[in-house]
Design an enzyme around this catalytic site. Sequence first.
Site, PDB file in Angstrom:
ATOM      1  N   SER A  44     -19.598 -31.303  -7.412  1.00  0.00           N
ATOM      2  CA  SER A  44     -18.335 -31.969  -7.750  1.00  0.00           C
ATOM      3  C   SER A  44     -17.141 -31.061  -7.450  1.00  0.00           C
ATOM      4  O   SER A  44     -15.996 -31.440  -7.690  1.00  0.00           O
ATOM      5  CB  SER A  44     -18.333 -32.354  -9.232  1.00  0.00           C
ATOM      6  OG  SER A  44     -18.640 -31.240 -10.043  1.00  0.00           O
ATOM      7  N   ASN A 131     -21.570 -29.306 -20.852  1.00  0.00           N
ATOM      8  CA  ASN A 131     -21.255 -30.651 -21.357  1.00  0.00           C
ATOM      9  C   ASN A 131     -20.010 -30.667 -22.244  1.00  0.00           C
ATOM     10  O   ASN A 131     -19.142 -31.518 -22.087  1.00  0.00           O
ATOM     11  CB  ASN A 131     -22.454 -31.221 -22.123  1.00  0.00           C
ATOM     12  CG  ASN A 131     -23.654 -31.431 -21.212  1.00  0.00           C
ATOM     13  OD1 ASN A 131     -23.537 -31.287 -19.996  1.00  0.00           O
ATOM     14  ND2 ASN A 131     -24.805 -31.736 -21.791  1.00  0.00           N
ATOM     15  N   HIS A 177       9.174 -70.060 -12.597  1.00  0.00           N
ATOM     16  CA  HIS A 177       8.443 -70.611 -11.436  1.00  0.00           C
ATOM     17  C   HIS A 177       9.132 -70.230 -10.120  1.00  0.00           C
ATOM     18  O   HIS A 177       8.989 -70.919  -9.121  1.00  0.00           O
ATOM     19  CB  HIS A 177       8.338 -72.143 -11.504  1.00  0.00           C
ATOM     20  CG  HIS A 177       7.900 -72.661 -12.843  1.00  0.00           C
ATOM     21  ND1 HIS A 177       6.596 -72.917 -13.159  1.00  0.00           N
ATOM     22  CD2 HIS A 177       8.615 -72.926 -13.973  1.00  0.00           C
ATOM     23  CE1 HIS A 177       6.509 -73.350 -14.414  1.00  0.00           C
ATOM     24  NE2 HIS A 177       7.722 -73.351 -14.932  1.00  0.00           N
ATOM     25  N   SER A 298      11.926 -51.002  12.069  1.00  0.00           N
ATOM     26  CA  SER A 298      10.798 -51.532  12.839  1.00  0.00           C
ATOM     27  C   SER A 298      10.836 -50.900  14.220  1.00  0.00           C
ATOM     28  O   SER A 298      11.908 -50.651  14.774  1.00  0.00           O
ATOM     29  CB  SER A 298      10.931 -53.044  12.946  1.00  0.00           C
ATOM     30  OG  SER A 298      10.271 -53.517  14.092  1.00  0.00           O
ATOM     31  N   LYS A 304      15.760 -54.584  11.879  1.00  0.00           N
ATOM     32  CA  LYS A 304      14.971 -54.581  10.642  1.00  0.00           C
ATOM     33  C   LYS A 304      15.291 -53.414   9.713  1.00  0.00           C
ATOM     34  O   LYS A 304      15.622 -52.315  10.148  1.00  0.00           O
ATOM     35  CB  LYS A 304      13.468 -54.561  10.964  1.00  0.00           C
ATOM     36  CG  LYS A 304      12.918 -55.873  11.449  1.00  0.00           C
ATOM     37  CD  LYS A 304      13.068 -57.024  10.459  1.00  0.00           C
ATOM     38  CE  LYS A 304      11.994 -57.048   9.414  1.00  0.00           C
ATOM     39  NZ  LYS A 304      10.667 -57.320   9.907  1.00  0.00           N
ATOM     40  N   GLU A 311       7.092 -52.267  -1.301  1.00  0.00           N
ATOM     41  CA  GLU A 311       5.821 -52.927  -0.964  1.00  0.00           C
ATOM     42  C   GLU A 311       4.638 -52.049  -1.344  1.00  0.00           C
ATOM     43  O   GLU A 311       3.609 -52.523  -1.817  1.00  0.00           O
ATOM     44  CB  GLU A 311       5.769 -53.247   0.532  1.00  0.00           C
ATOM     45  CG  GLU A 311       6.808 -54.278   0.954  1.00  0.00           C
ATOM     46  CD  GLU A 311       6.953 -54.335   2.465  1.00  0.00           C
ATOM     47  OE1 GLU A 311       6.176 -55.060   3.090  1.00  0.00           O
ATOM     48  OE2 GLU A 311       7.816 -53.633   3.023  1.00  0.00           O
ATOM     49  N   GLN A 343     -20.074 -37.422 -14.307  1.00  0.00           N
ATOM     50  CA  GLN A 343     -19.335 -36.609 -13.340  1.00  0.00           C
ATOM     51  C   GLN A 343     -18.428 -37.498 -12.463  1.00  0.00           C
ATOM     52  O   GLN A 343     -17.442 -37.038 -11.908  1.00  0.00           O
ATOM     53  CB  GLN A 343     -20.327 -35.830 -12.471  1.00  0.00           C
ATOM     54  CG  GLN A 343     -19.696 -34.944 -11.433  1.00  0.00           C
ATOM     55  CD  GLN A 343     -20.697 -33.953 -10.870  1.00  0.00           C
ATOM     56  OE1 GLN A 343     -21.043 -32.991 -11.534  1.00  0.00           O
ATOM     57  NE2 GLN A 343     -21.174 -34.200  -9.661  1.00  0.00           N
ATOM     58  N   LYS A 346     -14.101 -38.403 -12.801  1.00  0.00           N
ATOM     59  CA  LYS A 346     -12.873 -37.682 -12.476  1.00  0.00           C
ATOM     60  C   LYS A 346     -12.058 -38.281 -11.345  1.00  0.00           C
ATOM     61  O   LYS A 346     -10.832 -38.420 -11.442  1.00  0.00           O
ATOM     62  CB  LYS A 346     -13.206 -36.222 -12.157  1.00  0.00           C
ATOM     63  CG  LYS A 346     -13.637 -35.498 -13.412  1.00  0.00           C
ATOM     64  CD  LYS A 346     -14.315 -34.190 -13.143  1.00  0.00           C
ATOM     65  CE  LYS A 346     -15.206 -33.830 -14.291  1.00  0.00           C
ATOM     66  NZ  LYS A 346     -16.414 -34.691 -14.413  1.00  0.00           N
TER      67      LYS A 346
HETATM   68  N1  ARG Z   1     -19.931 -31.161 -13.209  1.00  0.00           N
HETATM   69  C1  ARG Z   1     -20.403 -31.768 -14.384  1.00  0.00           C
HETATM   70  C2  ARG Z   1     -19.546 -32.982 -14.772  1.00  0.00           C
HETATM   71  O1  ARG Z   1     -18.527 -33.155 -14.245  1.00  0.00           O
HETATM   72  C3  ARG Z   1     -20.360 -30.796 -15.504  1.00  0.00           C
HETATM   73  C4  ARG Z   1     -21.346 -31.054 -16.576  1.00  0.00           C
HETATM   74  C5  ARG Z   1     -22.717 -30.821 -16.087  1.00  0.00           C
HETATM   75  N2  ARG Z   1     -23.665 -30.849 -17.118  1.00  0.00           N
HETATM   76  C6  ARG Z   1     -24.981 -30.914 -16.891  1.00  0.00           C
HETATM   77  N3  ARG Z   1     -25.742 -30.953 -17.900  1.00  0.00           N
HETATM   78  N4  ARG Z   1     -25.438 -30.968 -15.688  1.00  0.00           N
HETATM   79  O2  ARG Z   1     -19.909 -33.794 -15.572  1.00  0.00           O
END
Ligand code: ARG
Length: 479
Positions: A44, A131, A177, A298, A304, A311, A343, A346
């Site tokens: 990641s 975690n 409307h 344009s 234009k 937009e 994961q 994000k």
């Molecule tokens: N890169 C992981 C995430 O974004 C971090 C946590 C990973 N934990 C694990 N037990 N593999 O969630």
Amino acid sequence: MCAKKTPGKRKGKAKARAKARPNALWGGRFSAGPAAIMEKINASIDFDRKLAVQDITASVAHCEMLTRRGIISRKDGDIIVSGLAAIAKEIEHGDFMFKRELEDIHMNVESRLTELVGGVAGCLHTARSRNDQVATDFRLWVRDALDQVEDALTGLQAALIDRAEEHAATVMPGFTHLQTAQPVTFGHHMLAYVEMFGRDRGRVADARARLNESPLGAAALAGTSFPIDRRMTARALGFKRPMANSLDAVSDRDFALEFLSAAAISAVHLSRLADEIVLWCSDAFGFVRLSDGFSTGSSIMPQKRNPDAAELVRAKSGRVAAALAGLLSVLKGLPLAYSKDMQEDKQPVFEAADTWLLSVGAMTGMIRDMTVNAEAMKEAAGRGHATATDLADWLVRVLGMPFRRAHQVTGLLVKLADKKDCRLSELSLAAMQSAEPRMTANVFEVLEVEKSVTSRKSLGGTAPGNVRRAAAAARRTYL
Ligand code: ARG
């Protein structure tokens, strides 16, 4: 550390797999490293490098707590903290080498720490897991993003309030409307959006307050046997308190969902204003003109002047809504506690945050810079029998007619005006009296658009005096 190169270069070569060594941070029970494609799907770092600052901040807080609680020695703690500070500098200066074979930001930082300070770096992960680490880092990141959005939305409201004050008495057609309904003031229209963005800020504040608890110390999922002080780390990181339940702390991402839902609702507000700007800029409306800074030309049609920024704000709301829908689907049905699915939380949040901030910024610029064509607005407000309701109201007020009857009489007059291809105000008194004999010349007064808006003094109504007061109140409430 790990000798493996990037997977792309060795794709498909069995040799590469045989050579890969187990991960230095968690590979103790492994005898071979990951397949190239495994490394690719697992890593990641390409996106969670955005959490670098938060990761280091949380690690410093954790380390200081471990030291204070005597879990690691002061000497080791100091070495770790100075190593983390050195890494923060490298990241700030763009000198940090992010490595995909180290998976994610947490292991990239820890591995670099080991390079810098040696084996003592290994003490940092005592009483902690990736975690609770990732949950903490991500909360910190989302909190920062909420604070940035809060500022940006405030700036947008300031621009809208300025324009509202300037145009408190500028008459334009109000639509339902998209058909001409009743005259309103442009200032009133601007303040409608101030209210919407004010509620968006309310959602931002609510999300921030609920998010602001610390997962750190939940460890992998069950807490830890070390005598940690979770209140201390929570305080150090600006959280209100530690999260109450370790399973919940590592496994819920509702704060990310709340961020995305606030973003999606706000993006919808932005898209509506953007759409109105697109309409107002058209030749058919001609109500506003965007500045050169917010228009494009344009390549083929020299005349234009396109409202591309508006937009794009209108379109980008789709991405933000999709980010919310995407993360809801990722999280649905996940068992407690952590799963690697999480994961995937994000990228939608990062993308939505960028898009939200970009859209608010572009909208603020457009609103500040646009030229308002008050004549065109007033002219349009006079079309479409926009003051027909004022006529009906006059019949009620002056002649004591029930509103339904007044509506009917006015309808007849609208029909007559249409037949004669004129405005209501251009009908003769005799023509008016053909529908209602008690009609007097005074009725013509209420048919003017300025009179119409000035009469709408009810709470929250469009009268210029109301708009001036509402703008002043909004300034006090929001700015
Ligand atoms: N890169 C992981 C995430 O974004 C971090 C946590 C990973 N934990 C694990 N037990 N593999 O969630």
